[in-house]
Design a protein around this motif. Structure first.
Motif, PDB file in Angstrom:
ATOM      1  N   THR A 265       0.833  -1.199   0.000  1.00 20.72           N
ATOM      2  CA  THR A 265       0.000   0.000   0.000  1.00 20.72           C
ATOM      3  C   THR A 265       0.869   1.252   0.000  1.00 20.72           C
ATOM      4  O   THR A 265       1.954   1.279   0.589  1.00 20.72           O
ATOM      5  CB  THR A 265      -0.913   0.035   1.241  1.00 20.72           C
ATOM      6  N   VAL A 266       0.365   2.273  -0.660  1.00 18.56           N
ATOM      7  CA  VAL A 266       1.021   3.582  -0.695  1.00 18.56           C
ATOM      8  C   VAL A 266       0.018   4.610  -0.209  1.00 18.56           C
ATOM      9  O   VAL A 266      -1.122   4.649  -0.700  1.00 18.56           O
ATOM     10  CB  VAL A 266       1.496   3.934  -2.120  1.00 18.56           C
ATOM     11  N   ARG A 267       0.397   5.426   0.724  1.00 21.70           N
ATOM     12  CA  ARG A 267      -0.472   6.475   1.247  1.00 21.70           C
ATOM     13  C   ARG A 267      -0.049   7.821   0.665  1.00 21.70           C
ATOM     14  O   ARG A 267       1.133   8.174   0.690  1.00 21.70           O
ATOM     15  CB  ARG A 267      -0.427   6.523   2.769  1.00 21.70           C
ATOM     16  N   LEU A 268      -1.033   8.549   0.157  1.00 15.50           N
ATOM     17  CA  LEU A 268      -0.798   9.899  -0.356  1.00 15.50           C
ATOM     18  C   LEU A 268      -1.504  10.875   0.580  1.00 15.50           C
ATOM     19  O   LEU A 268      -2.713  11.095   0.453  1.00 15.50           O
ATOM     20  CB  LEU A 268      -1.327  10.047  -1.782  1.00 15.50           C
ATOM     21  N   PRO A 269      -0.801  11.462   1.529  1.00 23.61           N
ATOM     22  CA  PRO A 269      -1.468  12.397   2.451  1.00 23.61           C
ATOM     23  C   PRO A 269      -1.741  13.736   1.776  1.00 23.61           C
ATOM     24  O   PRO A 269      -0.958  14.215   0.951  1.00 23.61           O
ATOM     25  CB  PRO A 269      -0.461  12.538   3.592  1.00 23.61           C
ATOM     26  N   GLU A 270      -2.885  14.327   2.131  1.00 20.77           N
ATOM     27  CA  GLU A 270      -3.251  15.665   1.658  1.00 20.77           C
ATOM     28  C   GLU A 270      -3.080  15.787   0.140  1.00 20.77           C
ATOM     29  O   GLU A 270      -2.254  16.563  -0.355  1.00 20.77           O
ATOM     30  CB  GLU A 270      -2.419  16.734   2.373  1.00 20.77           C
ATOM     31  N   VAL A 271      -3.865  15.007  -0.571  1.00 18.03           N
ATOM     32  CA  VAL A 271      -3.753  15.005  -2.026  1.00 18.03           C
ATOM     33  C   VAL A 271      -4.055  16.390  -2.586  1.00 18.03           C
ATOM     34  O   VAL A 271      -4.832  17.161  -2.035  1.00 18.03           O
ATOM     35  CB  VAL A 271      -4.697  13.961  -2.661  1.00 18.03           C
ATOM     36  N   ARG A 272      -3.426  16.682  -3.718  1.00 14.67           N
ATOM     37  CA  ARG A 272      -3.606  17.949  -4.417  1.00 14.67           C
ATOM     38  C   ARG A 272      -4.233  17.690  -5.782  1.00 14.67           C
ATOM     39  O   ARG A 272      -4.289  16.556  -6.239  1.00 14.67           O
ATOM     40  CB  ARG A 272      -2.262  18.652  -4.580  1.00 14.67           C
ATOM     41  N   ILE A 273      -4.657  18.750  -6.419  1.00 17.81           N
ATOM     42  CA  ILE A 273      -5.225  18.611  -7.768  1.00 17.81           C
ATOM     43  C   ILE A 273      -4.211  17.965  -8.703  1.00 17.81           C
ATOM     44  O   ILE A 273      -4.550  17.176  -9.585  1.00 17.81           O
ATOM     45  CB  ILE A 273      -5.653  19.979  -8.311  1.00 17.81           C
ATOM     46  N   SER A 274      -2.934  18.261  -8.493  1.00 13.35           N
ATOM     47  CA  SER A 274      -1.897  17.699  -9.360  1.00 13.35           C
ATOM     48  C   SER A 274      -1.748  16.192  -9.203  1.00 13.35           C
ATOM     49  O   SER A 274      -1.127  15.537 -10.037  1.00 13.35           O
ATOM     50  CB  SER A 274      -0.554  18.388  -9.073  1.00 13.35           C
ATOM     51  N   ASP A 275      -2.306  15.625  -8.114  1.00 17.41           N
ATOM     52  CA  ASP A 275      -2.246  14.174  -7.926  1.00 17.41           C
ATOM     53  C   ASP A 275      -3.273  13.437  -8.777  1.00 17.41           C
ATOM     54  O   ASP A 275      -3.247  12.201  -8.851  1.00 17.41           O
ATOM     55  CB  ASP A 275      -2.463  13.811  -6.459  1.00 17.41           C
ATOM     56  N   ASN A 276      -4.177  14.159  -9.375  1.00 18.90           N
ATOM     57  CA  ASN A 276      -5.209  13.534 -10.203  1.00 18.90           C
ATOM     58  C   ASN A 276      -4.580  12.826 -11.406  1.00 18.90           C
ATOM     59  O   ASN A 276      -3.693  13.368 -12.063  1.00 18.90           O
ATOM     60  CB  ASN A 276      -6.187  14.604 -10.706  1.00 18.90           C
ATOM     61  N   GLY A 277      -5.012  11.592 -11.678  1.00 23.54           N
ATOM     62  CA  GLY A 277      -4.511  10.889 -12.842  1.00 23.54           C
ATOM     63  C   GLY A 277      -4.315   9.405 -12.588  1.00 23.54           C
ATOM     64  O   GLY A 277      -4.658   8.879 -11.529  1.00 23.54           O
ATOM     65  N   PRO A 278      -3.736   8.691 -13.576  1.00 21.24           N
ATOM     66  CA  PRO A 278      -3.552   7.249 -13.458  1.00 21.24           C
ATOM     67  C   PRO A 278      -2.287   6.875 -12.678  1.00 21.24           C
ATOM     68  O   PRO A 278      -1.287   7.596 -12.693  1.00 21.24           O
ATOM     69  CB  PRO A 278      -3.440   6.797 -14.924  1.00 21.24           C
ATOM     70  N   TYR A 279      -2.359   5.699 -12.021  1.00 21.91           N
ATOM     71  CA  TYR A 279      -1.224   5.135 -11.296  1.00 21.91           C
ATOM     72  C   TYR A 279      -1.085   3.670 -11.690  1.00 21.91           C
ATOM     73  O   TYR A 279      -2.080   3.000 -12.001  1.00 21.91           O
ATOM     74  CB  TYR A 279      -1.427   5.256  -9.782  1.00 21.91           C
ATOM     75  N   GLU A 280       0.143   3.182 -11.658  1.00 27.48           N
ATOM     76  CA  GLU A 280       0.414   1.788 -11.991  1.00 27.48           C
ATOM     77  C   GLU A 280       1.232   1.137 -10.886  1.00 27.48           C
ATOM     78  O   GLU A 280       2.125   1.762 -10.303  1.00 27.48           O
ATOM     79  CB  GLU A 280       1.175   1.675 -13.319  1.00 27.48           C
ATOM     80  N   CYS A 281       0.919  -0.147 -10.638  1.00 28.27           N
ATOM     81  CA  CYS A 281       1.692  -0.951  -9.703  1.00 28.27           C
ATOM     82  C   CYS A 281       2.363  -2.076 -10.499  1.00 28.27           C
ATOM     83  O   CYS A 281       1.676  -2.868 -11.155  1.00 28.27           O
ATOM     84  CB  CYS A 281       0.794  -1.530  -8.618  1.00 28.27           C
ATOM     85  N   HIS A 282       3.686  -2.134 -10.448  1.00 26.15           N
ATOM     86  CA  HIS A 282       4.450  -3.163 -11.143  1.00 26.15           C
ATOM     87  C   HIS A 282       5.024  -4.136 -10.110  1.00 26.15           C
ATOM     88  O   HIS A 282       5.715  -3.713  -9.170  1.00 26.15           O
ATOM     89  CB  HIS A 282       5.593  -2.543 -11.950  1.00 26.15           C
ATOM     90  N   VAL A 283       4.756  -5.415 -10.302  1.00 26.56           N
ATOM     91  CA  VAL A 283       5.256  -6.458  -9.403  1.00 26.56           C
ATOM     92  C   VAL A 283       6.204  -7.354 -10.187  1.00 26.56           C
ATOM     93  O   VAL A 283       5.884  -7.799 -11.299  1.00 26.56           O
ATOM     94  CB  VAL A 283       4.096  -7.288  -8.820  1.00 26.56           C
ATOM     95  N   GLY A 284       7.383  -7.609  -9.593  1.00 23.15           N
ATOM     96  CA  GLY A 284       8.375  -8.476 -10.235  1.00 23.15           C
ATOM     97  C   GLY A 284       8.676  -9.695  -9.384  1.00 23.15           C
ATOM     98  O   GLY A 284       8.792  -9.590  -8.163  1.00 23.15           O
TER      99      GLY A 284
END
Length: 433
Positions: free
Chosen positions: A94-113
């Motif tokens: 898990t990744v926590r993003l505290p106090e998100v901003r407008i700039s945080d809007n968008g897609p995210y990817e999780c890569h597992v190896g």
């Protein structure tokens, strides 16, 4: 999902030795300032090498690494081996993003190896993605309802400003100011379509008598004192509507109409919430009062929006202004018999372009002393078109009346139909009311 299979051409049976599946829980829209948790779930029967989170920008062309879990050097990795169920082991990152901003809007990817069984140097990857929607009010606008509308010198008119705030979650607080001062208002409830009746004007429920409300906003025919007014900020549209009364009579002056009502107008306020599919709420706030052209012309009204996502209120403002002398342009510049002539409004003689007159004017064209070329008495719109003008129209005077609820002005243009050796002539005269 990725399946790793070792195939032997001398063996008819192929065995799959590794599998890796990655899933990410979808995220509901979040408000600026909230904390968001990104969860990356995966299943594998292989040995975990790393987990990497990326933020994707520029349409997928750029991936910015925001979090890495290195299983090789993490002491917790040895603890996971104690489960002894390698083929069905579930890891969670898990990744926590505290106090998100407008700039945080968008897609995210999780890569597992994971490591390939054949060699520890080879890493097999699988990934999942999720879209983070960050919401805050991002659009605010003010328009005048039921416009364009004519000016009346003999009858007072109700006037409504509509402020729309989009993109808020939760719903923002919307309120009005006049000349920088918060407006005291009387809240009312907008009637439904069935209550208002087919075709009935929404203004009908807005002509109110303060004397019919008690201090708590309830209807009362016994009280005569003025009820409590409310600031528009943070008001709810659930309070009962005052009783209807007739607009005060208008006393007509020979010079200019003078309305019979207080210099301190009564403002009526309501708002509606419209839920959107993305979880945001569109708020529409209405401010209605009896317009007084003498007092309201050049008045500055602003609509302001407060929201937890905003460090300071957003606002947009309009200045009420009567039209003053539209600028007319005639094309072609050299009109001949048989030409199609266009007379168009190109702004006004005063005011800044883009916000010269508010609310939007109503333009009406007439021919002085006769009918228009198509036989009609008048035509509405910013442009008058005269098709295949005959010689008989030479010297005709055309009137453009520009009006809004604050005032009216007439501008005249004379049409000269030229022969081969003549030059063009365009004369404008103006008269304002």
């Amino acid at each position: 999902s990725i399946w790793l299979c070792k195939r032997n051409i001398f063996d008819k049976l192929a065995k799959c030795h590794r599998y890796l599946t990655v899933t990410i829980e979808p995220l509901p829209p979040v408000v600026v300032g909230e904390t968001v948790t990104l969860k990356c779930n995966f299943k594998t029967d292989g040995r975990l090498r790393e987990i990497v989170w990326y933020r994707v920008t520029d349409g997928g062309t750029i991936k910015q690494k925001i979090f890495t879990y290195d299983a090789m050097f993490n002491t917790n990795y040895s603890h996971m081996e104690d489960y002894r169920r390698r083929e069905d082991l579930v890891y969670q990152s898990t990744v926590r993003l505290p106090e998100v901003r407008i700039s945080d809007n968008g897609p995210y990817e999780c890569h597992v190896g994971i490591y390939d069984r054949a060699t520890r140097e080879k890493v097999v990857l699988a990934s999942g993605n999720v879209f983070l929607t960050v919401i805050s009010p991002n659009n605010i606008s003010v328009v005048a309802e039921n416009t364009p509308a004519p000016f009346s010198r003999y009858q007072a008119q109700n006037f409504t400003l509509l402020c729309t705030a989009k993109g808020g979650k939760p719903a923002p607080s919307v309120y009005f100011k006049r000349d920088g001062e918060l407006i005291e208002v009387i809240s009312y409830t907008m009637p439904t379509a069935s209550e208002a009746g087919a075709g009935s004007a929404s203004f009908r429920g807005l002509q109110r008598s303060l004397s019919l409300l008690d201090p708590e906003g309830r209807l009362s025919h016994l009280h005569t004192e003025t009820p409590q007014r409310y600031h528009t900020q943070g008001q709810q549209a659930s309070e009962p509507s005052p009783a209807t009364e007739v607009i005060p009579e208008t006393v007509v002056s020979r010079e200019f109409p003078r309305w019979v009502h207080s210099t301190d107008p009564l403002y009526y306020f309501s708002h509606t919430h419209i839920p959107q599919s993305d979880g945001s709420v569109v708020v529409q706030a209405r401010l209605t009062w009896t317009l007084n052209p003498q007092l309201d012309n050049d008045a500055l009204f602003s609509c302001e929006v407060k929201h937890p996502a905003l460090s300071m209120p957003m606002q947009t403002e309009v200045t009420l202004a009567a039209p003053k002398g539209p600028k007319l342009m005639m094309t072609p510049t050299r009109a001949k018999v048989g030409d199609t002539v266009r007379i168009t409004v190109h702004g006004f003689q005063v005011g800044d372009l883009g916000n010269e007159v508010f609310p939007e004017p109503l333009f009406t064209w007439t021919r002085v002393g006769g009918r228009l070329l198509d036989g009609s008495t008048e035509r509405e719109g910013r442009e008058l078109i005269l098709e295949r003008v005959p010689a008989e129209l030479n010297g005709s005077m055309y009137r453009c009346t520009a009006q809004n609820p604050l005032g009216s002005t007439d501008t005249h243009t004379r049409l000269i139909v030229f022969g081969k050796t003549h030059t063009n002539l365009l004369q404008n005269t103006g008269k304002s009311l």
